[in-house]
Design a protein around this motif. Structure first.
Motif, mmCIF file in Angstrom:
data_model
loop_
_atom_site.group_PDB
_atom_site.id
_atom_site.type_symbol
_atom_site.label_atom_id
_atom_site.label_comp_id
_atom_site.label_asym_id
_atom_site.label_seq_id
_atom_site.Cartn_x
_atom_site.Cartn_y
_atom_site.Cartn_z
ATOM 1 N N ARG A 76 0.856 -1.194 0.000
ATOM 2 C CA ARG A 76 0.000 0.000 0.000
ATOM 3 C C ARG A 76 0.886 1.236 0.000
ATOM 4 O O ARG A 76 1.575 1.515 0.982
ATOM 5 N N GLU A 115 -1.705 -1.371 -4.060
ATOM 6 C CA GLU A 115 -2.801 -0.433 -3.790
ATOM 7 C C GLU A 115 -2.211 0.902 -3.369
ATOM 8 O O GLU A 115 -1.058 0.971 -2.951
ATOM 9 N N VAL A 117 -3.176 4.211 -0.696
ATOM 10 C CA VAL A 117 -4.037 4.533 0.454
ATOM 11 C C VAL A 117 -3.833 6.003 0.824
ATOM 12 O O VAL A 117 -2.875 6.644 0.370
#
Ligand code: FES
Length: 152
Positions: A76, A115, A117
């Motif tokens: 992330r 990902e 964030v």
């Protein structure tokens, strides 16, 4: 890819095939496969006599469940304000290029899901990247390969 539905049967047996325990069963399936395969939803529906639509409703309601395959490790990259100012975007692009995968997707070998964030609460260490539960701070593009090397 086909998934071994006998594992789904095993999970259902662990819960006495009681439809009331559907969330627990989904949690176990998520743990085994790292996501909820469509084959698993079909099998749960058949055996427990719950409409597939109802199972999908639960899976999409809870953030802990994923309908797409997840990698062994979750990366992330933080793009919160502090990390963004410190070059977070370049770090995210660096991971995309190094792993040859777009953000939101999993590498072909199933090792990593990438990902972005918004703030992981470690702004003093910006730019920050989390790999699973581990925080990597003050990340530079030149360090990306080294970070990934720890998880291969
Ligand atoms: S903005 Fe990245 S940790 Fe806070």
């Amino acid at each position: 890819m086909d998934y071994d539905v006998t594992q789904v049967d095993k999970v259902m047996e662990d819960y006495g095939k009681n439809p009331v325990s559907i969330i627990g069963m989904l949690q176990d399936i998520q743990t085994r496969f790292r996501f909820i395969p469509r084959e698993a939803v079909r099998r749960l529906s058949e055996v427990l006599n719950i409409p597939e639509s109802q199972i999908y409703h639960i899976v999409t309601f809870y953030k802990a469940f994923s309908l797409v395959a997840r990698g062994k490790h979750e990366i992330r990259v933080c793009l919160g304000t502090a990390c963004h100012i410190s070059g977070g975007k370049r770090i995210a692009e660096g991971f995309e290029n190094t792993l040859n995968v777009q953000t939101g997707h999993t590498t072909k070998d199933g090792q990593f899901t990438l990902e972005t964030v918004n703030c992981v609460g470690a702004c003093g260490l910006a730019p920050v990247v989390m790999v699973d539960e581990e925080v990597h701070g003050m990340v530079k593009p030149s360090k990306i390969a080294e970070i990934l090397g720890h998880y291969k």
